[in-house]
Write a protein that holds these residues in place. Structure first.
Motif, mmCIF file in Angstrom:
data_model
loop_
_atom_site.group_PDB
_atom_site.id
_atom_site.type_symbol
_atom_site.label_atom_id
_atom_site.label_comp_id
_atom_site.label_asym_id
_atom_site.label_seq_id
_atom_site.Cartn_x
_atom_site.Cartn_y
_atom_site.Cartn_z
ATOM 1 N N GLU A 18 15.230 -24.281 30.170
ATOM 2 C CA GLU A 18 14.632 -24.854 31.321
ATOM 3 C C GLU A 18 15.469 -26.017 31.905
ATOM 4 O O GLU A 18 15.323 -26.293 33.030
ATOM 5 C CB GLU A 18 13.262 -25.031 30.996
ATOM 6 C CG GLU A 18 12.377 -23.902 30.816
ATOM 7 C CD GLU A 18 12.452 -22.831 31.766
ATOM 8 O OE1 GLU A 18 12.663 -23.323 33.214
ATOM 9 O OE2 GLU A 18 12.276 -21.522 31.647
ATOM 10 N N TRP A 19 15.658 -26.855 30.950
ATOM 11 C CA TRP A 19 16.411 -28.036 31.333
ATOM 12 C C TRP A 19 17.687 -27.842 32.073
ATOM 13 O O TRP A 19 18.031 -28.327 33.271
ATOM 14 C CB TRP A 19 16.820 -29.102 29.998
ATOM 15 C CG TRP A 19 17.697 -30.377 30.482
ATOM 16 C CD1 TRP A 19 17.005 -31.652 30.938
ATOM 17 C CD2 TRP A 19 18.897 -30.419 30.616
ATOM 18 N NE1 TRP A 19 17.871 -32.582 31.041
ATOM 19 C CE2 TRP A 19 18.964 -31.873 31.102
ATOM 20 C CE3 TRP A 19 20.224 -29.884 30.420
ATOM 21 C CZ2 TRP A 19 20.469 -32.417 31.264
ATOM 22 C CZ3 TRP A 19 21.475 -30.230 30.807
ATOM 23 C CH2 TRP A 19 21.401 -31.725 31.141
ATOM 24 N N GLN A 20 18.601 -26.894 31.773
ATOM 25 C CA GLN A 20 19.790 -26.584 32.402
ATOM 26 C C GLN A 20 19.440 -25.891 33.706
ATOM 27 O O GLN A 20 19.994 -26.244 34.524
ATOM 28 C CB GLN A 20 20.502 -25.475 31.545
ATOM 29 C CG GLN A 20 21.015 -26.103 30.156
ATOM 30 C CD GLN A 20 21.651 -24.944 29.086
ATOM 31 O OE1 GLN A 20 21.568 -23.946 29.687
ATOM 32 N NE2 GLN A 20 22.133 -25.274 28.116
ATOM 33 N N GLU A 21 18.415 -25.215 33.740
ATOM 34 C CA GLU A 21 17.869 -24.535 35.120
ATOM 35 C C GLU A 21 17.624 -25.597 36.091
ATOM 36 O O GLU A 21 17.804 -25.506 36.953
ATOM 37 C CB GLU A 21 16.725 -23.587 34.842
ATOM 38 C CG GLU A 21 16.341 -23.144 36.170
ATOM 39 C CD GLU A 21 17.115 -22.205 37.030
ATOM 40 O OE1 GLU A 21 16.922 -22.008 38.198
ATOM 41 O OE2 GLU A 21 18.081 -21.605 36.383
ATOM 42 N N GLY A 22 16.924 -26.798 35.475
ATOM 43 C CA GLY A 22 16.574 -27.883 36.545
ATOM 44 C C GLY A 22 17.877 -28.556 36.705
ATOM 45 O O GLY A 22 17.676 -29.493 37.758
ATOM 46 N N GLN A 23 18.753 -28.515 36.140
ATOM 47 C CA GLN A 23 20.228 -29.319 36.294
ATOM 48 C C GLN A 23 21.047 -28.734 37.240
ATOM 49 O O GLN A 23 21.939 -29.449 37.754
ATOM 50 C CB GLN A 23 20.647 -29.756 35.150
ATOM 51 C CG GLN A 23 19.976 -30.741 34.355
ATOM 52 C CD GLN A 23 20.286 -32.012 34.988
ATOM 53 O OE1 GLN A 23 21.351 -32.356 35.465
ATOM 54 N NE2 GLN A 23 19.025 -32.735 35.293
ATOM 55 N N ARG A 24 21.065 -27.403 37.655
ATOM 56 C CA ARG A 24 22.214 -26.900 38.306
ATOM 57 C C ARG A 24 22.130 -27.224 39.739
ATOM 58 O O ARG A 24 20.846 -27.590 40.375
ATOM 59 C CB ARG A 24 22.110 -25.351 38.249
ATOM 60 C CG ARG A 24 20.724 -24.808 38.621
ATOM 61 C CD ARG A 24 20.972 -23.174 38.807
ATOM 62 N NE ARG A 24 19.674 -22.434 39.113
ATOM 63 C CZ ARG A 24 19.644 -22.104 40.154
ATOM 64 N NH1 ARG A 24 20.457 -22.290 41.399
ATOM 65 N NH2 ARG A 24 18.320 -21.509 40.641
ATOM 66 N N LYS A 44 22.978 -32.277 38.123
ATOM 67 C CA LYS A 44 22.128 -33.290 39.243
ATOM 68 C C LYS A 44 22.025 -34.600 38.496
ATOM 69 O O LYS A 44 21.975 -35.630 39.004
ATOM 70 C CB LYS A 44 20.677 -32.608 39.061
ATOM 71 C CG LYS A 44 20.484 -31.453 40.024
ATOM 72 C CD LYS A 44 18.967 -30.926 39.966
ATOM 73 C CE LYS A 44 18.606 -29.953 40.744
ATOM 74 N NZ LYS A 44 17.222 -29.554 40.913
ATOM 75 N N GLY A 59 16.683 -18.610 38.145
ATOM 76 C CA GLY A 59 15.063 -18.860 37.732
ATOM 77 C C GLY A 59 14.160 -17.962 37.167
ATOM 78 O O GLY A 59 13.537 -18.401 36.486
#
Length: 355
Positions: free
Chosen positions: A203-209, A171, A289
């Motif tokens: 969590e940062w990576q999950e929010g960036q996909r 993102k 998630g």
């Protein structure tokens, strides 16, 4: 870190398309999207050159030997020797790199050794974006080395190594993709591979996909950005390969364990790089998630037993059999059901979403 889409570079004459061999797990970068950011204890090690030589007799089975795993291949002190050994066995040799540690002398040595392809990992079309994601990298030095490499090729009147850019979309950097096409043209690279964040470990990576999970819509703004990039690539005659931003039914994932395999720095033979990271087992994986603990998958150690025994073992054959069945049934409209499930280790991997 995944297996590259190299089909445009080589043919399909041998039993295996690619063997991916991890020469080192060491890396000087602290990339925010790396598994190390959320995986805990890291196993840092280099493969012994003698071990590499011992298994080189099998290299003729593969079209490509990708000299890279979870570390930076340029840190491997015997990389030049490894390239030469691969070439002597009749396979194509190459790797993907952050470019850290590359310089003029190293470039000339790699070219003289006969390296066939090099992919450069970029995380932005500007220094600000790239350096903030691939931390401890230097965007300007990387571009300078790419330009020097192309200059040496031009001077020697050779077309190898073939160069491409590997760009992991997030993102925070997807907006740079159209400018990346222009950057590729400027640096003399004609091929770009846009990839997704497959192994999510925090969590940062999950929010960036940027790709959507099952049952979720695609971000229209992201789609529009890629459409602009695609049009620009067509105009500039740049080959742009895009990963899907939404789930797609695939019988076999892009890593294709039917024709490819991965060998860890310790000699463990695994179907792909995502199933044998250099961390304790089980390892953490966030899939759409949800958090999962996944056991590492190895079907034998090639330093201690023959490849034929490993490849033909009951366990490895059953693993591949799941994909063979899916491939066969795909031609019959890919019916759903437990009988068509991928191997258990692969059911929480984003690669099985076709992204």
């Amino acid at each position: 870190m995944s297996l590259l889409n190299l089909s445009k570079f080589t043919g399909h004459a041998k039993t295996f398309f690619a063997w991916q061999i991890e020469l080192t797990t060491r890396c000087p970068l602290k990339c925010r999207m790396c598994i190390r950011e959320g995986a805990g204890r890291w196993h840092s090690k280099d493969m012994l050159l003698d071990n590499f030589k011992d298994i080189s007799g099998y290299f003729s089975k593969a079209e490509n030997i990708i000299l890279q795993g979870w570390g930076e291949p340029l840190l491997y002190r015997n990389l030049i020797d490894a390239v030469r050994i691969v070439k002597e066995k009749g396979a194509s040799a190459g790797f993907v790199t952050s470019g850290k540690g590359l310089n003029g002398n190293y470039i000339v040595e790699l070219i003289n050794a006969g390296v066939d392809f090099i992919g450069f990992s970029l995380a932005g079309a500007t220094a600000k974006t790239h350096n903030s994601i691939r931390m401890n990298s230097d965007f300007e030095i990387l571009l300078e080395n790419i330009r020097f490499l192309n200059a040496v090729k031009k001077e020697k009147k050779i077309d190898k190594p073939r160069l491409h850019i590997v760009y992991l979309m997030l993102k925070d950097n997807i907006i740079d993709v159209p400018a990346l096409v222009e950057l590729a043209k400027y640096t003399g690279i004609n091929d770009i591979i846009l990839t997704n964040l497959i192994h999510v470990s925090n969590e940062w990576q999950e929010g960036q996909r940027v790709f959507s999970g099952r049952g979720r819509g695609v971000n229209e703004a992201h789609e529009e950005i890629l459409q602009v990039a695609e049009a620009k690539a067509k105009k500039l005659k740049i080959n742009l390969r895009q990963s899907s931003l939404s789930p797609v039914d695939v019988p076999v994932c892009e890593e294709n364990p039917l024709r490819n395999l991965y060998i860890s720095v310790d000699g463990e033979v695994s179907p792909c790089v995502y199933l044998y990271p250099p961390v304790p087992s089980p390892f953490k994986r966030i899939f759409c998630g949800n958090k999962f603990e996944t056991e590492k998958a190895s079907f034998g150690n090639i330093f201690r037993e023959s490849f034929d025994i490993i490849w033909n073992s009951k366990e490895y054959a059953e693993f591949r059999g799941c994909f063979e069945k899916r491939l066969k049934n795909y031609k019959r409209l890919f019916p759903s059901g437990a009988e068509n499930e991928p191997p258990v280790q692969c059911r929480t991997c984003h690669k099985m979403l076709g992204v």
